[in-house]
Write a protein that holds these residues in place. Structure first.
Motif, PDB file in Angstrom:
ATOM      1  N   TRP B 102       0.862  -1.192   0.000  1.00 58.82           N
ATOM      2  CA  TRP B 102       0.000   0.000   0.000  1.00 58.82           C
ATOM      3  C   TRP B 102       0.891   1.231   0.000  1.00 58.82           C
ATOM      4  O   TRP B 102       1.629   1.471   0.927  1.00 58.82           O
ATOM      5  N   ASP B 103       0.818   2.008  -1.052  1.00 61.11           N
ATOM      6  CA  ASP B 103       1.652   3.210  -1.102  1.00 61.11           C
ATOM      7  C   ASP B 103       0.841   4.385  -1.632  1.00 61.11           C
ATOM      8  O   ASP B 103      -0.393   4.305  -1.720  1.00 61.11           O
ATOM      9  N   GLU B 104       1.526   5.443  -1.947  1.00 59.24           N
ATOM     10  CA  GLU B 104       0.870   6.678  -2.373  1.00 59.24           C
ATOM     11  C   GLU B 104      -0.006   6.466  -3.598  1.00 59.24           C
ATOM     12  O   GLU B 104      -1.111   7.014  -3.687  1.00 59.24           O
ATOM     13  N   SER B 105       0.517   5.702  -4.554  1.00 63.58           N
ATOM     14  CA  SER B 105      -0.242   5.497  -5.796  1.00 63.58           C
ATOM     15  C   SER B 105      -1.548   4.780  -5.505  1.00 63.58           C
ATOM     16  O   SER B 105      -2.602   5.092  -6.075  1.00 63.58           O
ATOM     17  N   GLU B 106      -1.485   3.776  -4.599  1.00 63.50           N
ATOM     18  CA  GLU B 106      -2.709   3.054  -4.270  1.00 63.50           C
ATOM     19  C   GLU B 106      -3.703   4.005  -3.620  1.00 63.50           C
ATOM     20  O   GLU B 106      -4.917   3.943  -3.878  1.00 63.50           O
ATOM     21  N   MET B 107      -3.193   4.891  -2.764  1.00 67.49           N
ATOM     22  CA  MET B 107      -4.066   5.864  -2.107  1.00 67.49           C
ATOM     23  C   MET B 107      -4.707   6.776  -3.152  1.00 67.49           C
ATOM     24  O   MET B 107      -5.892   7.108  -3.060  1.00 67.49           O
ATOM     25  N   PHE B 108      -3.879   7.153  -4.148  1.00 71.62           N
ATOM     26  CA  PHE B 108      -4.399   7.980  -5.241  1.00 71.62           C
ATOM     27  C   PHE B 108      -5.524   7.242  -5.963  1.00 71.62           C
ATOM     28  O   PHE B 108      -6.569   7.819  -6.280  1.00 71.62           O
ATOM     29  N   LEU B 109      -5.313   5.940  -6.216  1.00 68.82           N
ATOM     30  CA  LEU B 109      -6.346   5.148  -6.902  1.00 68.82           C
ATOM     31  C   LEU B 109      -7.617   5.126  -6.072  1.00 68.82           C
ATOM     32  O   LEU B 109      -8.724   5.242  -6.606  1.00 68.82           O
ATOM     33  N   PHE B 110      -7.424   4.994  -4.751  1.00 64.10           N
ATOM     34  CA  PHE B 110      -8.604   4.950  -3.890  1.00 64.10           C
ATOM     35  C   PHE B 110      -9.394   6.251  -4.000  1.00 64.10           C
ATOM     36  O   PHE B 110     -10.621   6.251  -4.175  1.00 64.10           O
ATOM     37  N   GLN B 138      -0.620   1.604   9.696  1.00 62.22           N
ATOM     38  CA  GLN B 138       0.078   0.488   9.081  1.00 62.22           C
ATOM     39  C   GLN B 138      -0.851  -0.678   8.806  1.00 62.22           C
ATOM     40  O   GLN B 138      -0.541  -1.547   8.002  1.00 62.22           O
ATOM     41  N   ARG B 139      -1.976  -0.704   9.525  1.00 61.54           N
ATOM     42  CA  ARG B 139      -2.946  -1.764   9.353  1.00 61.54           C
ATOM     43  C   ARG B 139      -3.464  -1.778   7.919  1.00 61.54           C
ATOM     44  O   ARG B 139      -3.993  -2.772   7.454  1.00 61.54           O
ATOM     45  N   VAL B 140      -3.253  -0.579   7.373  1.00 63.23           N
ATOM     46  CA  VAL B 140      -3.927  -0.087   6.178  1.00 63.23           C
ATOM     47  C   VAL B 140      -5.384   0.183   6.519  1.00 63.23           C
ATOM     48  O   VAL B 140      -6.306  -0.534   6.105  1.00 63.23           O
ATOM     49  N   SER B 141      -5.557   1.208   7.353  1.00 65.68           N
ATOM     50  CA  SER B 141      -6.906   1.727   7.578  1.00 65.68           C
ATOM     51  C   SER B 141      -6.784   3.241   7.647  1.00 65.68           C
ATOM     52  O   SER B 141      -5.750   3.757   8.050  1.00 65.68           O
ATOM     53  N   PHE B 142      -7.829   3.937   7.232  1.00 68.13           N
ATOM     54  CA  PHE B 142      -7.778   5.403   7.257  1.00 68.13           C
ATOM     55  C   PHE B 142      -9.202   5.929   7.224  1.00 68.13           C
ATOM     56  O   PHE B 142     -10.158   5.197   6.944  1.00 68.13           O
ATOM     57  N   TRP B 143      -9.294   7.213   7.535  1.00 72.42           N
ATOM     58  CA  TRP B 143     -10.583   7.902   7.449  1.00 72.42           C
ATOM     59  C   TRP B 143     -10.574   8.771   6.192  1.00 72.42           C
ATOM     60  O   TRP B 143      -9.535   9.238   5.762  1.00 72.42           O
ATOM     61  N   PHE B 144     -11.745   8.995   5.644  1.00 73.63           N
ATOM     62  CA  PHE B 144     -11.798   9.933   4.525  1.00 73.63           C
ATOM     63  C   PHE B 144     -13.088  10.733   4.576  1.00 73.63           C
ATOM     64  O   PHE B 144     -14.102  10.295   5.146  1.00 73.63           O
ATOM     65  N   VAL B 145     -12.995  11.938   4.006  1.00 72.82           N
ATOM     66  CA  VAL B 145     -14.198  12.763   3.843  1.00 72.82           C
ATOM     67  C   VAL B 145     -14.241  13.248   2.398  1.00 72.82           C
ATOM     68  O   VAL B 145     -13.211  13.319   1.724  1.00 72.82           O
ATOM     69  N   VAL B 146     -15.424  13.604   1.951  1.00 77.25           N
ATOM     70  CA  VAL B 146     -15.603  14.099   0.579  1.00 77.25           C
ATOM     71  C   VAL B 146     -16.110  15.542   0.664  1.00 77.25           C
ATOM     72  O   VAL B 146     -17.031  15.836   1.427  1.00 77.25           O
TER      73      VAL B 146
END
Lengths: 637, 277
Positions: B102-110, B138-146
Motif C-alpha cells: 500500500w503506497d501513495e499510488s494506491e491511495m491515489f487510486l482509492f 500500518q494496518r492499512v486503515s484510514f478515514w476519509f471525507v468528501v
C-alpha cells in the motif's frame, strides 16, 4: 455341564438327519435358496454392518480411551459375538425354518421367543427406515452448488440472516428447521411435514421393490448395497488423508488411555456395541441361514462375518475421524483467525505481524498493556482438542458434523452425494434383514392366508409400517425416534438372546447340537465353542442385561430438545418426559419381553383345557400308515 | 525537511504541535497533550534566541501554517465529523502471495475510485482533490471525507454511503478485493438476494428416483403376471395330455411323476388321490 431339561417329542418336531439328506438331494422347490455363497455372505454382512458401525463405534472408541477401547471390544467380540452368531447360523441351518419355526420346533412353549423377535424387528424397522428417509432427503438436496446447509438463508425483509440460523449455525438450522422442522417438546406434535412424508414414501417403496420376492430380489440387491459402502469408505479415506489436519483426528482417535479400562461402563458399552452390531436376536440371521444347503460350513461363515464386521467398524472409525480432524482444524483456524482479526483491527497492527505461532505472546503483551480493551473484545479461547472432542454420535454425526466438514471440502456436492449414498446402502441392507425377520414369522404363525402371493404380503407389511411410521415425520418426530431407539431395540434383544442360548444349550441339548454340527460340517465343535455356549456367553449376556436394566431404571427419563426460544439456545435443552411416555415405553420394551412367558402360558393353558378332548386321539395305532407319511414325497424304490 | 518529518510521524501529534504553536502566537487556547505542551515549552523558551535562529523559526511557523491550514481542517473533520468514513483494507488476507504494497499510488487510486463513485451518484464533477484522507495506519486503515467540488462543504455521510453502495463492486474490483477485505466500517454490505429456482432441485431428484422405483415395481409385477400365465398354460397342456391317457384306461385320473422310468412299478409310485390308506 450335561444338564438338559426334559423335552418330549422333540424328534417328531424336527427333521432327522436322513430327512435332511433327502431334502438336500431333492432340492425342494417350495423353499427359497441362495443362488451362490457370495449372495448369502453379502446379505449377512449387509445385515450386520449398518449405521451403527459408522456412527456409534467411532464415538465409543474415542470417548472410552481411544486405542485402548479395542481391547474390551475384541475380547467381547470373541466371547460374546462369535459364539452367538455361530449358534444362530447353526440352528437355522439345522432346523431349516425362520425364528418362530425354529423355537416352536425346539419346544412349543418357546414360540414366544420367535414372536418377540418379530415384534422387535418390526419396531426397529419402523424407525430405522425413517432414518433412511432422512438420509434420502439429504441425498436429494446434495445435487446443488452451493449446498443448502452451507449458508444461512436471508430473512423476510432482507435485512440480515434468519435469526435462528445466525445464532446457531447453517448446518444446525438446516437439520432442525428445514429438515425436521422440530417442535420445542414431544407433547407438541405439530403436523405432518409433507416433504418428509414424500421421503418416507420413497424409502418404503425402494425397500418394497428390493424385498418384493424375498431373497430372490434382495439377493440381487445386496451385490450393490453391501459392496458400495466399502468403495465409498475407501474414497473418503483417500480424500480425508489428503486434507489438512486429518492425521490429528486419527491420532486423537487412537491415542490409548489405559485407565479407561478400569471403568466398568467401558466394558458395558463394548459388550452392548458388539451385541447390537451383530444384529443378533432379530431372527433375520436364523432365516437367512435356513436357506443354506445342509452341509454349508456355518462355523467358517460365523468367523468370516464377525471378522468383517469388526474390521469394518475400525475402518470406518479411521475414515470418520480423519474427516473430523479436518473439520476441527478448520474450526480452530477460523477461531484463531477471528481473534487475530479483532486484535489487528483494534490496535491497527499491520497484517502478517500476528500469526498462529506468536499469537499467544502478542496477546499476553497486549493484555499487559491494555487489559480493559482486551476484555471488551471478548476473545474466544481456541483449543484444537476441544474441537476434536466435540465427538458426536448418531444423527448428530451424520447430519451436522459430517455435513459441515463436507461444505469445507472442494467439490462439496460430490462428497455429499457419495456420503449419503453410502449411508443409504448401509441402512437398506440392514432393513432387508428386518423385513425378513417380520415376514417369515408371520408366515410360520399362519396369520397370513397361504394363497396370498409373497408380493402382496410384502406390500402389506410395507404399507402398515409406512402408516405407523408417519409419527416420525411429525414435527416432534425426532423425539419419538429417540424414544424408540432407546427402548425398542435394547432390553428386549438382550432377553431374547439369553433365552436363545438357554433354549439351544439346555432345552435342545448341547449334545444333540454338537452331533448336528458334526453332521453338517464334518467335525464336532471344539472346546472353545463348548465353553462359550454353555457358560461364558450366557453369563456375559446376563451381566450386560442386568447392568443395562439397572441403569435404565434408575436414570431419570429425559430427552434433549431444540428450542430457539430457550435461554440456553443454541445448546439443546434437557427436558423430562411427560407421564404418558411410560405407557409407550411399556409397549416398546415391555410387550416383546412379556410375550415370551405369555405365549408359553397360553399354550400351556390350551394344552391343559383341550387335553381331555385329545386324550382318546393320543393312543397311536402301531401300523405302517401311522409311522410313514403318505404323501408325494415318499418313494418306495 | 520539516515537512518530510511531519509526514513520517503520527499526523495527529504533529498537527497538535503546529496548532499549539500557532495558538501561542495567535491567541485562542487549545487543550494540549503533555507531549505538545513539552514542545510548546521548548519553543516558548526560544524567545531569547539569536536573530538568525528567530528567522528560521518564523519560516517554520509559516511552513507550519501552510502545511497545517489545509490538513487542520481535515484533522477536525476526520476525527470529529459524523460525515467521515473509516476504511479498512486486508490485502494480505485477500491476495496472499500476490499482495501489493500500500503506497501513495494506491491511495491515489482509492481517491480516484471514490471520486468516480460520487460522480456516478451525484452527477457533479468531483475531482481527486475533493477526497481528503487522514489517520492512515500500518494496518492499512484510514478515514476519509468528501468535499463538494463547488462549495468546498462536506458532503453528508448519507450521500457518500449511497454512492459507495452503488459502485461497491467497481471499487472492490479496482483493488482486487471483496466486501469483506475492503471494509467501509459504517457501510455494511448489501446481502445478495438468493436465487430461487422455479422447482426446488430436491423435488427433481425425488421425481427421478420415484419414477425408477415405479418402473421397477411395474416390471416385477408384469413379470410375475407373465410367469403365472405361463404356468397356467403349462398346467392346462399337461391336464389335456392326462385326459387323453385316462380316456384310454378306465376313466380314473392317475397323475404320473416326471422322470419315471420303466423299472419302477407305477402301482407303487403315486398314491391314487381318491384312496388313501
Amino acid at each position: 455341564m450335561k444338564l438338559t431339561l426334559p423335552n418330549p417329542g422333540l424328534d417328531d418336531r424336527i427333521p432327522s438327519h436322513q430327512q435332511l439328506e433327502k431334502l438336500e438331494v431333492e432340492e425342494a422347490a417350495d423353499r427359497p435358496k441362495w443362488d451362490n455363497k457370495a449372495q448369502y455372505l453379502l446379505t449377512c454382512v449387509g445385515f450386520c454392518v449398518g449405521l451403527g458401525n459408522v456412527w456409534r463405534f467411532p464415538y465409543l472408541c474415542q470417548s472410552h480411551g481411544g486405542g485402548a477401547f479395542m481391547i474390551p471390544f475384541l475380547i467381547l467380540l470373541v466371547l460374546e459375538g462369535i459364539p452367538l452368531l455361530h449358534l444362530e447360523f447353526a440352528i437355522g441351518q439345522r432346523l431349516r425354518k425362520g425364528s418362530v419355526g425354529v423355537w416352536t420346533a425346539i419346544h412349543p412353549y418357546l414360540t414366544g421367543v420367535g414372536v418377540a423377535s418379530m415384534l422387535v424387528s418390526f419396531l426397529v424397522g419402523l424407525y430405522y427406515n425413517t432414518i433412511i428417509a432422512w438420509v434420502m432427503w439429504y441425498f436429494f438436496n446434495s445435487f446443488q452448488d452451493p449446498l443448502p446447509w452451507s449458508h444461512c438463508p436471508i430473512n423476510a425483509n432482507k435485512t440480515g440472516l434468519v435469526s435462528e440460523c445466525a445464532r446457531s449455525s447453517p448446518v444446525d438450522y438446516f437439520w432442525y428447521r428445514e429438515t425436521l422442522n422440530t417442535s420445542a417438546n414431544i407433547e407438541d406434535a405439530g403436523g405432518l411435514q409433507w416433504w418428509m412424508v414424500l421421503c418416507l414414501l420413497c424409502a418404503w417403496t425402494v425397500l418394497y421393490v428390493c424385498c418384493v420376492r424375498g431373497i430372490e430380489t434382495t439377493g440381487k440387491a445386496v451385490y450393490v448395497t453391501s459392496t458400495l459402502p466399502y468403495v465409498v469408505l475407501t474414497i473418503f479415506l483417500i480424500r480425508g488423508l489428503t486434507l489438512r489436519g486429518s492425521v490429528s483426528g486419527i491420532k486423537f482417535l487412537f491415542i490409548p488411555n489405559v485407565n479407561e479400562l478400569l471403568n466398568p461402563s467401558t466394558w458395558l458399552d463394548a459388550g452392548a456395541q458388539v451385541f447390537y452390531s451383530f444384529s443378533l436376536a432379530f431372527g433375520g440371521l436364523i432365516s437367512f441361514s435356513s436357506y443354506n444347503s445342509v452341509h454349508n460350513n456355518c462355523e467358517q461363515d460365523a468367523l468370516i462375518i464377525s471378522l468383517i464386521n469388526g474390521m469394518t467398524s475400525v475402518y470406518s472409525a479411521i475414515v470418520i475421524y480423519s474427516i473430523i480432524g479436518f473439520r476441527a482444524t478448520e474450526r480452530f483456524d477460523d477461531c484463531l483467525g477471528t481473534n487475530i482479526l479483532a486484535l489487528m483491527n483494534t490496535f491497527e497492527i499491520p497484517e502478517g505481524n500476528i500469526t498462529e505461532s506468536n499469537y499467544k505472546d502478542v496477546l499476553q503483551n497486549l493484555n499487559g498493556t491494555f487489559p480493559e480493551i482486551i476484555q471488551d473484545l471478548q476473545l474466544k479461547t481456541c483449543d484444537l482438542n476441544t474441537f476434536l472432542s466435540q465427538g458426536v454420535e448418531g444423527t448428530g454425526l451424520a447430519f451436522i458434523v459430517f455435513t459441515e466438514a463436507i461444505t469445507k471440502m472442494p467439490v462439496s456436492p460430490l462428497w455429499s452425494v457419495l456420503f449419503f449414498i453410502m449411508l443409504f446402502c448401509l441402512g437398506l441392507s440392514t432393513m432387508f434383514g428386518n423385513i425378513e425377520g417380520v415376514m417369515i414369522p408371520l408366515q410360520d404363525l399362519n396369520v397370513i392366508p397361504k394363497k396370498w402371493p409373497k408380493e402382496v404380503v410384502t406390500a402389506l407389511i410395507c404399507l402398515v409400517s409406512f402408516i405407523i411410521a408417519l409419527i416420525f415425520v411429525q414435527r416432534s418426530g425426532d423425539y419419538w425416534l429417540a424414544l424408540f431407539n432407546n427402548f425398542a431395540g435394547s432390553i428386549p434383544l438382550l432377553i431374547i438372546a439369553f433365552c436363545e442360548m438357554v433354549a439351544v444349550v439346555y432345552l435342545y441339548g448341547i449334545d444333540r447340537f454338537n452331533k448336528d454340527i458334526e453332521f453338517m460340517i464334518g467335525h464336532k465343535p471344539n472346546i472353545f465353542w463348548q465353553v462359550t455356549w454353555r457358560v461364558v456367553s450366557p453369563l456375559v449376556m446376563l451381566v450386560i442385561f442386568l447392568f443395562y436394566f439397572i441403569i435404565e431404571v434408575t436414570k431419570e427419563l429425559t430427552y434433549i430438545a431444540w428450542n430457539p426460544d430457550s435461554v440456553n439456545f443454541p445448546t439443546l435443552d434437557t427436558l423430562k418426559y411427560p407421564g404418558w411416555v411410560y405407557a409407550i415405553i411399556f409397549i416398546l420394551a415391555g410387550i416383546p419381553c412379556l410375550v415370551i412367558p405369555a405365549t408359553a402360558l397360553f399354550k400351556f393353558i390350551r394344552n391343559c383345557c383341550c387335553k381331555k378332548e385329545h386324550d382318546h386321539e393320543m393312543d397311536h395305532i402301531s401300523t405302517v400308515s401311522s409311522k410313514i407319511e403318505m404323501n408325494d414325497n415318499v418313494r418306495f424304490t | 525537511m520539516f515537512l518530510h518529518d511531519f509526514l513520517h510521524l503520527p499526523v495527529r501529534l504533529h498537527l497538535t504541535a503546529c496548532y499549539s504553536l500557532l495558538s501561542t502566537r495567535q491567541g485562542p487556547q487549545v487543550a494540549l497533550t503533555p507531549a505538545a505542551q513539552a514542545r510548546v515549552f521548548k519553543y516558548e523558551g526560544a524567545s531569547g534566541l539569536p536573530r538568525g535562529l528567530r528567522m528560521s523559526l518564523n519560516l517554520v511557523i509559516v511552513l507550519c501554517l501552510t502545511a497545517v491550514l489545509g490538513p487542520t481542517l481535515v484533522h477536525t473533520l476526520c476525527s470529529g465529523s459524523t460525515d467521515a468514513n473509516k476504511v479498512r483494507l486486508s490485502i494480505k488476507t485477500a491476495l496472499g502471495d500476490e499482495a501489493y504494497d500500500w503506497d501513495e499510488s494506491e491511495m491515489f487510486l482509492f481517491k480516484a475510485t471514490i471520486a468516480f463513485a460520487m460522480r456516478k451518484c451525484n452527477k457533479k464533477q468531483y475531482e481527486v482533490s475533493n477526497i481528503q484522507v487522514c489517520n492512515a495506519t500500518q494496518r492499512v486503515s484510514f478515514w476519509f471525507v468528501v468535499t463538494d467540488p463547488k462549495t468546498e462543504d462536506l458532503v453528508s455521510g448519507k450521500d457518500v454511503e449511497k454512492a459507495v453502495r452503488m459502485s461497491r463492486n467497481r471499487i472492490n474490483s479496482a483493488f482486487l478485493l471483496t466486501d469483506k477485505t475492503l471494509e467501509f466500517v459504517n457501510i455494511p454490505p448489501t446481502l445478495a438476494a438468493p436465487v430461487k429456482p422455479a422447482t426446488p432441485p430436491w423435488l427433481i431428484v425425488f421425481g427421478v428416483v420415484i419414477g425408477l422405483v415405479g418402473a421397477g415395481i411395474a416390471a416385477i409385477l408384469i413379470s410375475t403376471f407373465i410367469q403365472k400365465k405361463r404356468e397356467r398354460g403349462g398346467i392346462k397342456e399337461r391336464e389335456e395330455d392326462e385326459e387323453e391317457e385316462a380316456g384310454q384306461r378306465n376313466g380314473v385320473f392317475c397323475t404320473v411323476q416326471e422322470g419315471a422310468d420303466s423299472n419302477i412299478n407305477p402301482g407303487f409310485i403315486e398314491d391314487d388321490p381318491f384312496t388313501k390308506l
